[in-house]
Design a protein around this motif. Structure first.
Motif, PDB file in Angstrom:
ATOM      1  N   ALA A 337      -8.386  29.575 -50.767  1.00 13.59           N
ATOM      2  CA  ALA A 337      -7.717  28.570 -49.952  1.00 13.59           C
ATOM      3  C   ALA A 337      -8.674  27.409 -49.797  1.00 13.59           C
ATOM      4  O   ALA A 337      -9.868  27.611 -49.700  1.00 13.59           O
ATOM      5  N   SER A 338      -8.129  26.189 -49.805  1.00 15.54           N
ATOM      6  CA  SER A 338      -9.055  25.066 -49.749  1.00 15.54           C
ATOM      7  C   SER A 338      -9.782  25.030 -48.417  1.00 15.54           C
ATOM      8  O   SER A 338     -10.830  24.441 -48.285  1.00 15.54           O
ATOM      9  N   VAL A 339      -9.224  25.697 -47.382  1.00 17.60           N
ATOM     10  CA  VAL A 339      -9.924  25.727 -46.101  1.00 17.60           C
ATOM     11  C   VAL A 339     -11.144  26.632 -46.147  1.00 17.60           C
ATOM     12  O   VAL A 339     -12.049  26.481 -45.355  1.00 17.60           O
ATOM     13  N   SER A 340     -11.154  27.565 -47.091  1.00 14.67           N
ATOM     14  CA  SER A 340     -12.302  28.459 -47.145  1.00 14.67           C
ATOM     15  C   SER A 340     -13.060  28.229 -48.434  1.00 14.67           C
ATOM     16  O   SER A 340     -13.032  29.034 -49.329  1.00 14.67           O
ATOM     17  N   ALA A 341     -13.695  27.076 -48.519  1.00 15.84           N
ATOM     18  CA  ALA A 341     -14.474  26.765 -49.713  1.00 15.84           C
ATOM     19  C   ALA A 341     -15.536  27.836 -49.891  1.00 15.84           C
ATOM     20  O   ALA A 341     -16.080  28.339 -48.915  1.00 15.84           O
ATOM     21  N   PRO A 342     -15.811  28.216 -51.152  1.00 18.19           N
ATOM     22  CA  PRO A 342     -16.757  29.301 -51.365  1.00 18.19           C
ATOM     23  C   PRO A 342     -18.137  28.939 -50.829  1.00 18.19           C
ATOM     24  O   PRO A 342     -18.573  27.812 -50.956  1.00 18.19           O
ATOM     25  N   GLY A 343     -18.770  29.873 -50.199  1.00 17.19           N
ATOM     26  CA  GLY A 343     -20.092  29.632 -49.642  1.00 17.19           C
ATOM     27  C   GLY A 343     -21.132  29.513 -50.729  1.00 17.19           C
ATOM     28  O   GLY A 343     -20.863  29.813 -51.886  1.00 17.19           O
ATOM     29  N   PRO A 344     -22.323  29.073 -50.365  1.00 22.18           N
ATOM     30  CA  PRO A 344     -23.372  28.840 -51.354  1.00 22.18           C
ATOM     31  C   PRO A 344     -23.719  30.101 -52.130  1.00 22.18           C
ATOM     32  O   PRO A 344     -24.023  30.038 -53.313  1.00 22.18           O
ATOM     33  N   ALA A 345     -23.636  31.266 -51.479  1.00 20.67           N
ATOM     34  CA  ALA A 345     -24.019  32.490 -52.174  1.00 20.67           C
ATOM     35  C   ALA A 345     -23.112  32.730 -53.371  1.00 20.67           C
ATOM     36  O   ALA A 345     -23.569  33.073 -54.454  1.00 20.67           O
ATOM     37  N   ILE A 346     -21.816  32.512 -53.166  1.00 17.33           N
ATOM     38  CA  ILE A 346     -20.866  32.739 -54.254  1.00 17.33           C
ATOM     39  C   ILE A 346     -21.091  31.725 -55.352  1.00 17.33           C
ATOM     40  O   ILE A 346     -21.124  32.045 -56.526  1.00 17.33           O
ATOM     41  N   GLN A 347     -21.258  30.488 -54.931  1.00 17.07           N
ATOM     42  CA  GLN A 347     -21.484  29.427 -55.917  1.00 17.07           C
ATOM     43  C   GLN A 347     -22.649  29.809 -56.800  1.00 17.07           C
ATOM     44  O   GLN A 347     -22.591  29.717 -58.010  1.00 17.07           O
ATOM     45  N   ALA A 348     -23.737  30.254 -56.158  1.00 22.05           N
ATOM     46  CA  ALA A 348     -24.942  30.557 -56.916  1.00 22.05           C
ATOM     47  C   ALA A 348     -24.672  31.708 -57.875  1.00 22.05           C
ATOM     48  O   ALA A 348     -25.043  31.659 -59.040  1.00 22.05           O
ATOM     49  N   ALA A 349     -23.962  32.709 -57.374  1.00 18.32           N
ATOM     50  CA  ALA A 349     -23.713  33.867 -58.225  1.00 18.32           C
ATOM     51  C   ALA A 349     -22.867  33.488 -59.423  1.00 18.32           C
ATOM     52  O   ALA A 349     -23.084  33.957 -60.527  1.00 18.32           O
ATOM     53  N   ALA A 365     -19.139  52.174 -60.670  1.00 14.58           N
ATOM     54  CA  ALA A 365     -19.616  51.253 -59.647  1.00 14.58           C
ATOM     55  C   ALA A 365     -20.033  49.981 -60.370  1.00 14.58           C
ATOM     56  O   ALA A 365     -20.351  50.015 -61.545  1.00 14.58           O
ATOM     57  N   LEU A 366     -20.010  48.866 -59.652  1.00 13.18           N
ATOM     58  CA  LEU A 366     -20.441  47.633 -60.288  1.00 13.18           C
ATOM     59  C   LEU A 366     -21.912  47.747 -60.636  1.00 13.18           C
ATOM     60  O   LEU A 366     -22.682  48.296 -59.865  1.00 13.18           O
ATOM     61  N   PRO A 367     -22.320  47.227 -61.781  1.00 12.15           N
ATOM     62  CA  PRO A 367     -23.734  47.232 -62.106  1.00 12.15           C
ATOM     63  C   PRO A 367     -24.494  46.357 -61.103  1.00 12.15           C
ATOM     64  O   PRO A 367     -23.886  45.598 -60.364  1.00 12.15           O
ATOM     65  N   ALA A 368     -25.798  46.479 -61.099  1.00 13.97           N
ATOM     66  CA  ALA A 368     -26.618  45.704 -60.169  1.00 13.97           C
ATOM     67  C   ALA A 368     -26.181  44.248 -60.169  1.00 13.97           C
ATOM     68  O   ALA A 368     -25.860  43.687 -61.211  1.00 13.97           O
ATOM     69  N   ALA A 369     -26.176  43.640 -58.978  1.00 11.39           N
ATOM     70  CA  ALA A 369     -25.577  42.328 -58.797  1.00 11.39           C
ATOM     71  C   ALA A 369     -26.053  41.304 -59.820  1.00 11.39           C
ATOM     72  O   ALA A 369     -25.262  40.558 -60.358  1.00 11.39           O
ATOM     73  N   HIS A 370     -27.344  41.289 -60.099  1.00 11.59           N
ATOM     74  CA  HIS A 370     -27.819  40.215 -60.954  1.00 11.59           C
ATOM     75  C   HIS A 370     -27.363  40.367 -62.395  1.00 11.59           C
ATOM     76  O   HIS A 370     -27.501  39.473 -63.192  1.00 11.59           O
ATOM     77  N   LYS A 371     -26.819  41.528 -62.729  1.00 10.06           N
ATOM     78  CA  LYS A 371     -26.365  41.695 -64.100  1.00 10.06           C
ATOM     79  C   LYS A 371     -24.848  41.541 -64.223  1.00 10.06           C
ATOM     80  O   LYS A 371     -24.321  41.482 -65.320  1.00 10.06           O
ATOM     81  N   ALA A 372     -24.159  41.485 -63.120  1.00  8.47           N
ATOM     82  CA  ALA A 372     -22.698  41.443 -63.177  1.00  8.47           C
ATOM     83  C   ALA A 372     -22.239  40.127 -63.795  1.00  8.47           C
ATOM     84  O   ALA A 372     -22.731  39.069 -63.446  1.00  8.47           O
ATOM     85  N   PRO A 373     -21.289  40.201 -64.729  1.00  8.49           N
ATOM     86  CA  PRO A 373     -20.771  38.943 -65.270  1.00  8.49           C
ATOM     87  C   PRO A 373     -19.992  38.200 -64.182  1.00  8.49           C
ATOM     88  O   PRO A 373     -19.419  38.849 -63.306  1.00  8.49           O
ATOM     89  N   PRO A 374     -19.961  36.877 -64.246  1.00  6.75           N
ATOM     90  CA  PRO A 374     -19.347  36.089 -63.165  1.00  6.75           C
ATOM     91  C   PRO A 374     -17.920  36.505 -62.823  1.00  6.75           C
ATOM     92  O   PRO A 374     -17.565  36.538 -61.661  1.00  6.75           O
ATOM     93  N   LEU A 375     -17.119  36.808 -63.826  1.00  4.11           N
ATOM     94  CA  LEU A 375     -15.725  37.136 -63.514  1.00  4.11           C
ATOM     95  C   LEU A 375     -15.520  38.635 -63.319  1.00  4.11           C
ATOM     96  O   LEU A 375     -14.388  39.105 -63.143  1.00  4.11           O
ATOM     97  N   GLY A 376     -16.603  39.407 -63.401  1.00  6.80           N
ATOM     98  CA  GLY A 376     -16.521  40.823 -63.070  1.00  6.80           C
ATOM     99  C   GLY A 376     -15.790  41.663 -64.110  1.00  6.80           C
ATOM    100  O   GLY A 376     -15.665  41.272 -65.280  1.00  6.80           O
TER     101      GLY A 376
END
Ligand SMILES: Nc1ncnc2c1ncn2[C@@H]1O[C@H](COP(=O)(O)OP(=O)(O)OP(=O)(O)O)[C@@H](O)[C@H]1O
Ligand SMILES: [Mg+2]
Length: 565
Positions: A337-349, A365-376
């Motif tokens: 929703a445009s009212v909930s612009a993604p926070g910086p953490a999401i942007q960075a990820a 389970a999802l692989p470790a966060a830093h290895k997860a592809p952006p679209l999951g």
């Protein structure tokens, strides 16, 4: 014919006014530009009856000294330039010393001004060109110019004024053009006693959202590109911010709003890949260059410019904008929703450029966060239309047809640029009924068709057969694709289709070949599509400018369920 005579000064000014003062909005533009030239940071605009009755601008700028007040209303009197060199390097909005004189020739003008170091203000007035002597007045430092009864002495011109609301609309637009260019200054706009805009000093993002709507604020990317002495900056609306009308297109050259065909063309070309059909982009862009590289003195309202290096300018603007608009899916999150612009953490990820991993069977389970592809990774397919995937920040929804279409189009484009769209021969030719005209078109355009990877042969007087097709599209509805292509060739000709209309054409082809709704995709197929999206330029929107995916963050979901409140 009568003898040649020198015209009276008033008549000269009235003729000049015909070019400068087209309507109340042109008065407003000139007054606002004067205020900004005077260093104002707080400006109030007061209009009555669409500006026809009154256009008044109050500013807190440097003001005018008492002994110069009369000159301000005189023709060819300016404080801004003194020589041709000054004109060539002009950095102020005004330079002709003509605006106020022209306005005073066709309206009643009242000028109240106080210079910073003056004990009090002074006022002068002019009516139909005749000025009265200055007299003391009360005012804080700054200037008020009040223009009333436009065209009171030129009834023929008065007849051309439109309805109050139309004239106000033009004034509003003139106001917007200037307020967008100066988010650092405060502006107020009042019409018939009602405040219609009140703008504090703010960032360009905030100013644009206030004047062009929150959607534009949420769906635009920042542009900031340097090329030698050139600088292009501002905000470019993404396809999600596109409109049906070209009513949110603001281009400035050295702070001046311009309508320039060359620049308009560069912008259109840059948007061509992302906006299909009739959709109009929204943008607020500023081009900065050495004033010597551009002539601003070519149009009475100064809305046209001439560049010394037109081609270079076109190239620079086109490339800078195209680059800004072409991030891959991973860079262009579309928030739920445009009212909930993604926070910086999401942007960075999402912004990280990971080497794309080969598909692995969907992990428990999802692989470790830093290895997860952006679209999951895919979770499921919904009603044969959407792919649901899970990524680090939450749920990803993908329109599989739109996404696939974009991927195909970008691949075909690369193939066409490389001069070789990979072809696949069909074991069983796809025969289809065709009009005589189609058969003729196919025969005449054999070469163009082959460039596009399609081999058609005549199978009968009213039949054509597809014998080979682009490998990427071979799974699609080939007869439909061939028909669409023939229609394009017939209408626009081979040269056009392969050059100017190439993207439209590829979009059509991709659309016919992309996965249709209701096709069941396996998990590996869905994950493969997600990985391809991450690798594809412009995959944030389909060839028609619709978004291809949305991010629903855990935060968005929490909000939906009113959790954590
Ligand atoms: N709001 C203002 N504050 C201070 N000085 C002003 C203001 N408005 C006008 N002036 C002075 O009056 C002069 C004449 O203004 P005018 O708009 O007629 O000409 P210009 O701005 O110099 O050139 P142009 O005709 O291109 O606008 C300006 O050069 C400036 O010195
Ligand atoms: Mg001026």
């Amino acid at each position: 014919m009568s003898a040649i005579r020198v015209m009276p000064e008033l008549l000269v000014s009235q003729i000049a006014a015909g070019e400068v003062v087209e309507r109340p909005a042109s008065v407003l533009k000139e007054l606002l530009e004067n205020s900004l030239d005077a260093g104002a940071t707080e400006i109030q605009v007061t209009l009555d009856a669409g500006g026809a009755k009154r256009v008044q601008v109050d500013d807190d700028g440097g003001g005018i000294a008492q002994d110069e007040l009369g000159l301000a209303l005189a023709r060819h009197a300016t404080s801004k330039i003194g020589s041709l060199e000054d004109l060539e390097a002009v950095a102020t909005m005004g330079f002709r010393g003509e605006a106020l004189a022209s306005i005073a020739a066709v309206a009643r003008v009242e000028l109240v001004s106080r210079a910073r170091d003056a004990a009090h203000a002074w006022s002068v007035g002019a009516e139909g060109g005749a000025a009265r002597a200055a007299r003391p007045a009360a005012r804080a430092p700054g200037t008020t110019v009040s223009v009333s009864d436009l065209y009171f002495n030129t009834p023929a011109r008065r007849k051309f004024l439109r309805t109050e609301s139309t004239e106000f609309g033009h004034c509003d637009e003139a106001f917007r053009r200037i307020a967008l260019a100066r988010p650092d200054a405060a502006f107020t706009l009042k019409h018939n006693g009602r405040v219609s805009a009140h703008l504090k000093p703010q960032s360009l993002q905030e100013r644009a959202a206030a004047l062009l709507g929150a959607e534009f604020g949420a769906a635009s990317v920042a542009v900031d590109a340097h090329g030698g002495p050139l600088h292009l900056h501002g905000l470019a609306g993404t396809p999600q911010a596109a409109r049906n009308r070209a009513d949110a297109q603001y281009f400035y050259v050295n702070g001046r709003f311009v309508r320039d065909r060359l620049l308009a063309h560069a912008v259109r070309e840059a948007y061509r890949d992302t906006l299909h059909g009739e959709r109009q982009p929204a943008f607020v862009l500023f081009l900065e260059l050495d004033p010597r590289g551009v002539d601003v003195n070519v149009h009475p309202a100064k809305t046209e410019v001439r560049f010394r290096d037109a081609r270079g300018m076109h190239q620079f603007v086109f490339h800078a904008l195209q680059r800004a608009l072409a991030p891959s899916a991973a860079d262009a999150p579309v928030s739920y929703a445009s009212v909930s612009a993604p926070g910086p953490a999401i942007q960075a990820a999402l912004a990280m450029h990971e080497p794309v991993m080969a598909y692995r069977p969907a992990p428990a389970a999802l692989p470790a966060a830093h290895k997860a592809p952006p679209l999951g990774y895919a979770l499921a397919q919904l009603h044969g239309v959407y792919i649901l995937a899970q990524n680090e920040s939450g749920l990803v929804l993908v329109d599989m047809h739109a996404a696939h279409e974009r991927i195909l189009m970008e691949k075909m484009k690369l193939g066409l640029v490389a001069g070789a769209i990979e072809r696949q021969r069909l074991l069983v030719p796809a025969v289809f009924r065709a009009e005589a005209l189609d058969v003729a078109t196919a025969e005449e355009n054999r070469e163009a068709l082959e460039k596009l990877g399609l081999e058609l042969s005549v199978a009968g007087p009213n039949e054509l057969a597809v014998r080979a097709a682009p490998a990427l599209l071979a799974g699609g509805d080939l007869p439909a694709l061939a028909r669409a292509l023939l229609a394009e060739l017939r209408e626009f000709g081979a040269a056009q289709v392969l050059a100017a209309r190439q993207n439209e054409l590829l979009a059509t082809l991709a659309c016919h070949a992309a996965v249709r709704a209701n096709r069941q995709l396996s998990m590996p197929e869905m994950n493969a599509l997600l990985r391809e999206m991450e690798e594809t330029e412009r995959s944030g929107s389909c060839n028609h400018g619709r978004p291809t995916w949305y991010q629903l963050t855990l935060g968005d979901l929490d909000k939906l369920f009113l959790r954590g409140r």
